[in-house]
Design an enzyme around this catalytic site. Structure first.
Site, PDB file in Angstrom:
ATOM      1  N   HIS A   1       0.842  -1.500  -0.271  1.00  0.00           N
ATOM      2  CA  HIS A   1      -0.390  -0.275   0.168  1.00  0.00           C
ATOM      3  C   HIS A   1       1.540   1.584  -0.040  1.00  0.00           C
ATOM      4  CE1 HIS A   1      -3.725  -1.447   1.676  1.00  0.00           C
ATOM      5  NE2 HIS A   1      -3.262  -2.268   0.676  1.00  0.00           N
TER       6      HIS A   1
ATOM      7  N   PRO B   1      -4.173   0.306  19.038  1.00  0.00           N
ATOM      8  CA  PRO B   1      -3.612  -0.235  16.927  1.00  0.00           C
ATOM      9  C   PRO B   1      -3.993   1.270  16.125  1.00  0.00           C
ATOM     10  CG  PRO B   1      -5.402  -1.080  18.176  1.00  0.00           C
ATOM     11  CD  PRO B   1      -5.229  -0.858  18.792  1.00  0.00           C
TER      12      PRO B   1
HETATM   13  P1  FAS Z   1       1.945 -11.611  22.202  1.00  0.00           P
HETATM   14  O1  FAS Z   1       0.354 -11.506  23.112  1.00  0.00           O
HETATM   15  O2  FAS Z   1       1.541 -12.211  20.031  1.00  0.00           O
HETATM   16  O3  FAS Z   1       2.701 -13.120  22.167  1.00  0.00           O
HETATM   17  C1  FAS Z   1       3.165 -13.531  23.185  1.00  0.00           C
HETATM   18  C2  FAS Z   1       2.741 -15.389  23.160  1.00  0.00           C
HETATM   19  O4  FAS Z   1       3.151 -15.564  24.479  1.00  0.00           O
HETATM   20  C3  FAS Z   1       1.364 -15.655  22.907  1.00  0.00           C
HETATM   21  O5  FAS Z   1       1.004 -16.474  22.074  1.00  0.00           O
HETATM   22  C4  FAS Z   1       1.384 -16.024  24.435  1.00  0.00           C
HETATM   23  O6  FAS Z   1       0.420 -17.121  24.494  1.00  0.00           O
HETATM   24  C5  FAS Z   1       2.663 -16.495  25.029  1.00  0.00           C
HETATM   25  N1  FAS Z   1       2.666 -16.877  26.433  1.00  0.00           N
HETATM   26  C6  FAS Z   1       1.963 -15.844  27.590  1.00  0.00           C
HETATM   27  N2  FAS Z   1       2.280 -16.077  28.293  1.00  0.00           N
HETATM   28  C7  FAS Z   1       3.441 -16.645  28.633  1.00  0.00           C
HETATM   29  C8  FAS Z   1       3.785 -17.689  29.353  1.00  0.00           C
HETATM   30  N3  FAS Z   1       3.708 -17.755  31.081  1.00  0.00           N
HETATM   31  N4  FAS Z   1       4.450 -18.384  29.332  1.00  0.00           N
HETATM   32  C9  FAS Z   1       4.415 -19.499  27.684  1.00  0.00           C
HETATM   33  N5  FAS Z   1       4.257 -18.460  26.906  1.00  0.00           N
HETATM   34  C10 FAS Z   1       3.444 -17.680  27.250  1.00  0.00           C
HETATM   35  N6  FAS Z   1      -1.040  -4.501  16.025  1.00  0.00           N
HETATM   36  C11 FAS Z   1      -1.167  -4.044  15.343  1.00  0.00           C
HETATM   37  O7  FAS Z   1      -0.138  -3.801  14.901  1.00  0.00           O
HETATM   38  N7  FAS Z   1      -2.595  -3.882  14.969  1.00  0.00           N
HETATM   39  C12 FAS Z   1      -3.341  -4.268  15.450  1.00  0.00           C
HETATM   40  O8  FAS Z   1      -4.588  -4.005  14.833  1.00  0.00           O
HETATM   41  C13 FAS Z   1      -3.713  -4.932  16.816  1.00  0.00           C
HETATM   42  N8  FAS Z   1      -4.596  -5.757  17.250  1.00  0.00           N
HETATM   43  C14 FAS Z   1      -4.905  -6.220  18.321  1.00  0.00           C
HETATM   44  C15 FAS Z   1      -5.501  -6.664  18.919  1.00  0.00           C
HETATM   45  C16 FAS Z   1      -5.264  -7.036  19.925  1.00  0.00           C
HETATM   46  C17 FAS Z   1      -6.839  -8.248  20.814  1.00  0.00           C
HETATM   47  C18 FAS Z   1      -3.828  -7.438  20.631  1.00  0.00           C
HETATM   48  C19 FAS Z   1      -4.165  -7.858  22.091  1.00  0.00           C
HETATM   49  C20 FAS Z   1      -3.251  -7.463  20.296  1.00  0.00           C
HETATM   50  C21 FAS Z   1      -3.108  -6.178  18.959  1.00  0.00           C
HETATM   51  N9  FAS Z   1      -1.983  -5.644  17.995  1.00  0.00           N
HETATM   52  C22 FAS Z   1      -1.771  -4.913  16.904  1.00  0.00           C
HETATM   53  C23 FAS Z   1      -0.722  -6.028  18.876  1.00  0.00           C
HETATM   54  C24 FAS Z   1      -0.018  -6.833  18.334  1.00  0.00           C
HETATM   55  O9  FAS Z   1      -0.162  -7.703  16.825  1.00  0.00           O
HETATM   56  C25 FAS Z   1       0.734  -7.175  19.273  1.00  0.00           C
HETATM   57  O10 FAS Z   1       1.564  -5.926  19.256  1.00  0.00           O
HETATM   58  C26 FAS Z   1       1.808  -8.104  18.748  1.00  0.00           C
HETATM   59  O11 FAS Z   1       0.687  -9.735  19.064  1.00  0.00           O
HETATM   60  C27 FAS Z   1       2.990  -8.454  19.636  1.00  0.00           C
HETATM   61  O12 FAS Z   1       3.679  -9.310  19.151  1.00  0.00           O
HETATM   62  P2  FAS Z   1       4.379 -10.160  20.621  1.00  0.00           P
HETATM   63  O13 FAS Z   1       5.364  -9.505  21.518  1.00  0.00           O
HETATM   64  O14 FAS Z   1       4.446 -11.312  20.248  1.00  0.00           O
HETATM   65  O15 FAS Z   1       3.303 -10.936  21.864  1.00  0.00           O
HETATM   66  C1  PHB Z   2      -5.560  -4.124  11.076  1.00  0.00           C
HETATM   67  O1  PHB Z   2      -5.579  -4.395   9.577  1.00  0.00           O
HETATM   68  O2  PHB Z   2      -5.791  -5.289  11.961  1.00  0.00           O
HETATM   69  C2  PHB Z   2      -4.922  -3.040  10.982  1.00  0.00           C
HETATM   70  C3  PHB Z   2      -4.930  -1.639  10.255  1.00  0.00           C
HETATM   71  C4  PHB Z   2      -4.292  -0.641  10.159  1.00  0.00           C
HETATM   72  C5  PHB Z   2      -4.218   0.043  11.728  1.00  0.00           C
HETATM   73  C6  PHB Z   2      -4.776  -0.968  13.084  1.00  0.00           C
HETATM   74  C7  PHB Z   2      -5.049  -1.864  12.692  1.00  0.00           C
HETATM   75  O3  PHB Z   2      -3.927   0.859  12.597  1.00  0.00           O
END
Ligand code: FAS
Ligand code: PHB
Length: 389
Positions: free
Chosen positions: A72, A292
């Site tokens: 994009h 986000p």
């Molecule tokens: P993660 O939270 O993805 O991964 C952590 C992992 O550790 C998980 O698999 C968990 O199961 C595991 N874990 C936790 N505790 C543990 C333990 N005690 N022992 C072993 N494993 C354990 N970012 C965007 O840029 N755009 C978005 O639209 C967006 N939407 C999101 C929506 C939600 C509901 C959430 C919660 C986050 C969102 N994010 C978004 C942010 C998201 O993308 C994070 O930045 C991204 O998942 C970060 O990745 P990790 O640091 O790997 O953490």
């Molecule tokens: C998404 O595609 O989930 C998305 C894209 C842009 C954003 C947040 C979420 O800023």
């Protein structure tokens, strides 16, 4: 058991770090609380910065991304005063890649399995011992059976609710937090995206975002109350509300359909300092959270991985500890810039419950400045495509 690096967390941070370490012959074991399928069932980020794409190339997991990802070169910004486009390529010479976090994580799991690297799923009661000594170890259980892994280093990639951050003594940590007075209700639908580009909308009824995963999988969000519940929202309720928040010409062409996922995410800004304690390094959501709005969550996790991997590469390659010693400082310098952009863009695009008429005028004049000023659009574009590592 013994390994060089124990990675706690099998999300994008942990898996990307593990894949990069494997590529230079450094042994790492990933401990994941859930199953692979559970991790892949989460619908999260959708936009990859150029730096994240580069890291996935470096890790050798970019084949599907290159085949299915959608570059994009701009985004649309809509408000009650009209719509305008910010051209990323005009201002930065680069693009972002639209490719879901779920697919990134799938690609990383596939690569990890293909190279035979060890991932232990369904771990419970993970504890960290001796992070501030020369002999750290990680204890955990699988099916109630205790295990211990001795290691050189521990990468805490276990997200906001993980154990790693909380394993650092409170007196050694400084935390910064801002909780926003609203959440995002997000849906996934097997319908064609309403536009070729993302649309961020600030309407008098609140924020809305039109995004996508591919030509027949759309991702939409509307701002909702923190107290809201997905059970309050039928598909029809969602589509009706989304249409009311979009410009009429956009609403008119919106293709609706049954949602295949519906969830509410709270919005917060959070940072913990430092991101290192002894031989424990925090990475990704374990150390910081952004609203986000600016699509910075996954991408800032990626830049942490870059700094930490480079530190491990120097240490294991030539016993040079400079990269590890400066990891927290270098990672935080970029984290805070992502926090700022995410907070600024969230403040610009959402309606706040306690917003005064003056606050509203400030939003409107900021939007007008962004619409009409080249330097403002360049600054937006540079932050959105990703600041340099
Ligand atoms: P993660 O939270 O993805 O991964 C952590 C992992 O550790 C998980 O698999 C968990 O199961 C595991 N874990 C936790 N505790 C543990 C333990 N005690 N022992 C072993 N494993 C354990 N970012 C965007 O840029 N755009 C978005 O639209 C967006 N939407 C999101 C929506 C939600 C509901 C959430 C919660 C986050 C969102 N994010 C978004 C942010 C998201 O993308 C994070 O930045 C991204 O998942 C970060 O990745 P990790 O640091 O790997 O953490
Ligand atoms: C998404 O595609 O989930 C998305 C894209 C842009 C954003 C947040 C979420 O800023």
């Amino acid at each position: 058991m013994r390994t060089q690096v124990v990675i706690i967390g099998g999300g994008p941070s942990g898996l990307l770090l593990g894949q990069l370490l494997h590529g230079i012959g450094v042994d790492a074991i990933v401990l994941e609380r859930k199953t692979r399928d559970y991790v892949l069932s989460r619908i999260r980020a959708g936009v990859l910065e150029r730096g994240t794409v580069g890291l996935l190339e470096q890790a050798g997991v970019d084949a599907r991304l290159k085949a299915q990802g959608m570059p994009h070169d701009g985004t649309l910004i809509a408000s009650d005063m009209g719509s305008f486009r910010v051209d990323f390529t005009e201002h930065t010479g680069t693009t972002v890649m639209v490719y879901g976090q779920t697919e990134v994580t799938r690609d990383l799991y596939d690569a990890r399995e293909a190279c035979g690297a060890q991932t232990i799923f369904d771990v419970a009661n993970v504890t960290i011992e001796g992070a501030d000594t020369d002999t750290p170890a990680v204890h955990f259980e699988v099916d109630g059976k205790p295990h211990t892994i001795a290691c050189d280093y521990i990468a805490g990639c276990d997200g906001f609710h993980g154990v790693s951050r909380k394993s650092i003594p409170e007196e050694k940590r400084r935390e910064f937090e801002k909780v926003y007075p609203f959440g995002w209700l997000g849906v996934l639908s097997e319908t064609p995206p309403v536009d070729d580009e993302l649309i961020y909308a600030n309407s008098e009824r609140g924020f809305a975002l039109c995004s996508m995963r591919n030509a027949n999988l759309s991702r939409y969000y509307v701002q909702c109350s923190m107290a809201d519940n997905v059970d309050n929202w039928s598909d029809q309720d969602f589509w009706t509300e989304l249409k009311r928040r979009l410009p009429q010409d956009v609403s008119a062409k919106l293709v609706t359909g049954p949602t295949i996922e519906k969830s509410i995410a709270p919005l917060r800004s959070f940072v913990t300092e430092p991101m290192r304690w002894g031989q424990l390094f925090l990475c990704g959501d374990a150390a910081h959270i952004v609203p986000p709005t600016g699509a910075k969550g996954l991408n800032t996790a990626a830049s942490d991985v870059h700094y930490l991997f480079e530190g491990f590469k120097s240490w294991y390659g030539s016993q040079d500890s400079a990269g590890l010693d400066t990891y927290s400082q270098r990672a935080l310098a970029r984290v805070w810039k992502a926090e700022r952009f995410s907070w600024w863009f969230s403040s610009l695009m959402h309606r706040f419950p306690d917003q005064s008429d003056f606050d509203l005028r400030m939003q409107q004049s900021e939007l007008e400045f962004l619409r009409t000023n080249d330097a403002a659009q360049k600054a937006f574009a540079e932050n959105y495509v990703g600041l340099p590592y």
